[in-house]
Write an enzyme that holds these catalytic residues in place. Structure first.
Site, mmCIF file in Angstrom:
data_model
loop_
_atom_site.group_PDB
_atom_site.id
_atom_site.type_symbol
_atom_site.label_atom_id
_atom_site.label_comp_id
_atom_site.label_asym_id
_atom_site.label_seq_id
_atom_site.Cartn_x
_atom_site.Cartn_y
_atom_site.Cartn_z
ATOM 1 N N GLU A 78 8.975 -3.983 10.732
ATOM 2 C CA GLU A 78 9.435 -2.715 10.168
ATOM 3 C C GLU A 78 10.003 -1.803 11.247
ATOM 4 O O GLU A 78 9.348 -1.520 12.261
ATOM 5 C CB GLU A 78 8.262 -2.031 9.433
ATOM 6 C CG GLU A 78 8.651 -0.697 8.801
ATOM 7 C CD GLU A 78 7.663 -0.193 7.747
ATOM 8 O OE1 GLU A 78 6.745 -0.950 7.365
ATOM 9 O OE2 GLU A 78 7.823 0.968 7.322
ATOM 10 N N LYS A 99 -1.343 -9.355 2.927
ATOM 11 C CA LYS A 99 -0.644 -8.894 4.138
ATOM 12 C C LYS A 99 -1.513 -7.843 4.817
ATOM 13 O O LYS A 99 -2.172 -7.058 4.135
ATOM 14 C CB LYS A 99 0.732 -8.303 3.776
ATOM 15 C CG LYS A 99 1.480 -7.660 4.954
ATOM 16 C CD LYS A 99 2.963 -7.419 4.676
ATOM 17 C CE LYS A 99 3.287 -6.172 3.901
ATOM 18 N NZ LYS A 99 2.850 -4.917 4.554
ATOM 19 N N GLU A 145 -1.671 -5.229 8.659
ATOM 20 C CA GLU A 145 -0.877 -4.674 9.758
ATOM 21 C C GLU A 145 -1.549 -4.877 11.109
ATOM 22 O O GLU A 145 -2.730 -4.542 11.263
ATOM 23 C CB GLU A 145 -0.662 -3.161 9.539
ATOM 24 C CG GLU A 145 0.107 -2.830 8.274
ATOM 25 C CD GLU A 145 0.306 -1.323 8.072
ATOM 26 O OE1 GLU A 145 -0.103 -0.523 8.952
ATOM 27 O OE2 GLU A 145 0.883 -0.961 7.026
ATOM 28 N N ASP A 178 0.845 -1.206 0.000
ATOM 29 C CA ASP A 178 0.000 0.000 0.000
ATOM 30 C C ASP A 178 0.879 1.254 0.000
ATOM 31 O O ASP A 178 0.369 2.376 -0.038
ATOM 32 C CB ASP A 178 -1.010 -0.006 1.152
ATOM 33 C CG ASP A 178 -0.359 -0.004 2.519
ATOM 34 O OD1 ASP A 178 0.885 -0.150 2.602
ATOM 35 O OD2 ASP A 178 -1.095 0.134 3.515
ATOM 36 N N SER A 179 2.227 1.067 -0.009
ATOM 37 C CA SER A 179 3.145 2.176 -0.283
ATOM 38 C C SER A 179 2.890 2.726 -1.687
ATOM 39 O O SER A 179 3.403 3.791 -2.029
ATOM 40 C CB SER A 179 4.603 1.731 -0.126
ATOM 41 O OG SER A 179 4.851 0.555 -0.881
ATOM 42 N N ASP A 221 -1.105 -6.045 -0.168
ATOM 43 C CA ASP A 221 -1.510 -5.419 1.097
ATOM 44 C C ASP A 221 -3.016 -5.151 1.114
ATOM 45 O O ASP A 221 -3.562 -4.613 0.147
ATOM 46 C CB ASP A 221 -0.814 -4.049 1.249
ATOM 47 C CG ASP A 221 0.478 -4.124 2.026
ATOM 48 O OD1 ASP A 221 0.737 -5.144 2.696
ATOM 49 O OD2 ASP A 221 1.241 -3.140 1.962
HETATM 50 O O1 KIV Z 1 3.636 -1.128 1.602
HETATM 51 C C1 KIV Z 1 4.838 -1.472 1.705
HETATM 52 O O2 KIV Z 1 5.702 -1.139 0.863
HETATM 53 C C2 KIV Z 1 5.216 -2.305 2.850
HETATM 54 C C3 KIV Z 1 6.678 -2.601 3.048
HETATM 55 C C4 KIV Z 1 7.396 -1.388 3.532
HETATM 56 C C5 KIV Z 1 6.888 -3.756 3.947
HETATM 57 O O3 KIV Z 1 4.365 -2.714 3.580
HETATM 58 NA NA NA Z 2 2.346 -1.771 3.389
#
Ligand code: KIV
Ligand code: NA
Length: 265
Positions: free
Chosen positions: A183, A114, A116, A45-46, A84
């Protein structure tokens, strides 16, 4: 070129082979990264930051994550692909969490998701796992909680937060997550978690004592030039290369150097 599976990541941990993981959000980059031999590709989600230009990861939607996931999946043949779940699509309501995870799996054909958090989202994780969807956890600095933390500095330096992280990591393993991202936490704490757990621990800013490493593609390629935390190693200066190429093109158009006689019909 056997397809990487969650099971294979487990075997890699057992024989001490480190796991490589990198983000990708589009077809062309995912193709290069997959063909380079990456073990895991994260549709993070980055994307909210590096693709859409938002300050945080919070605004990205499930539809947008699915768009990125689909694009990546069209390119990937070997890497394990993780998508994510974005902010607001799994916290608080486990049925909604399952519906979100099912949409990702059905529409993108990715391998797993994934999300959080630890004990707070236990029910959501359990329900997703019950549907046969593999789940990767994410603890430590969890960017979807930035408004609670207030800063992007190192997490779990204090005893209480470190203990909660250790407890959460054990919980995620017990309920059936296949791996965990840690992280931006002290290297010693991350190494301890990696040694206590049998599932792979993938670190970002968590030192070398874990089972694998993950970075954001735009950061490690030097596309995102303003971001240089201590944990980041730059493998290229693609941003500078792009600027140079674009300026050369502008110059050639202005001077009528481009196109030349061989570059026309
Ligand atoms: O969204 C992302 O890029 C991440 C990584 C930093 C692990 O969750
Ligand atoms: Na992320």
């Amino acid at each position: 070129t056997r397809k990487v599976t969650t099971h294979r990541l487990m075997e890699m941990k057992q024989r001490g082979e480190k796991i490589s993981m990198l983000t990708a959000y589009d077809y062309s980059m995912a193709k290069l990264i997959d063909q380079a031999g990456m073990d895991v590709i994260l549709v993070g989600d980055s994307a909210s930051n590096v693709m859409a230009g938002n300050v945080t990861t919070l605004p990205i939607t499930l539809d947008q994550m699915i768009y990125h996931g689909k694009s990546v999946m069209k390119a990937v043949q070997r890497s394990l692909v993780v998508v994510d779940l974005p902010f607001g699509t799994y916290q608080g309501n486990s049925k909604e969490a399952l519906a979100s995870a099912i949409r990702v799996m059905k529409e993108t054909h990715a391998d797993c998701i994934k999300l959080e958090g630890g004990s707070e989202i236990r029910e959501s994780i359990e329900r997703i796992l019950c549907a046969g969807i593999p789940v990767m956890g994410h603890l430590g600095l969890t960017p979807q909680s930035i408004n609670k933390f207030g800063t992007y500095t190192v997490r779990a330096r204090e005893e209480a937060e470190a203990q909660k992280l250790i407890d959460d990591a054990h919980l995620l393993e017990e309920i059936g997550c296949f791996a965990i991202v840690l992280e931006k936490i002290p290297a010693e704490l991350a190494a301890r978690v990696a040694s206590e757990l049998s599932i792979p621990i993938i670190g970002i800013g968590a030192g070398g004592g874990v089972d694998g490493q993950v970075l954001v593609m735009h950061d490690m390629l030097g596309i995102n030039m303003g971001f240089s935390p201590r944990f980041l190693r730059r493998y290229a200066n693609i941003g500078e290369e792009i600027t140079r190429a674009v300026q050369a093109y502008i110059e050639d158009v202005k001077t009528q150097d481009f196109p030349n006689e061989k570059e026309q019909y």
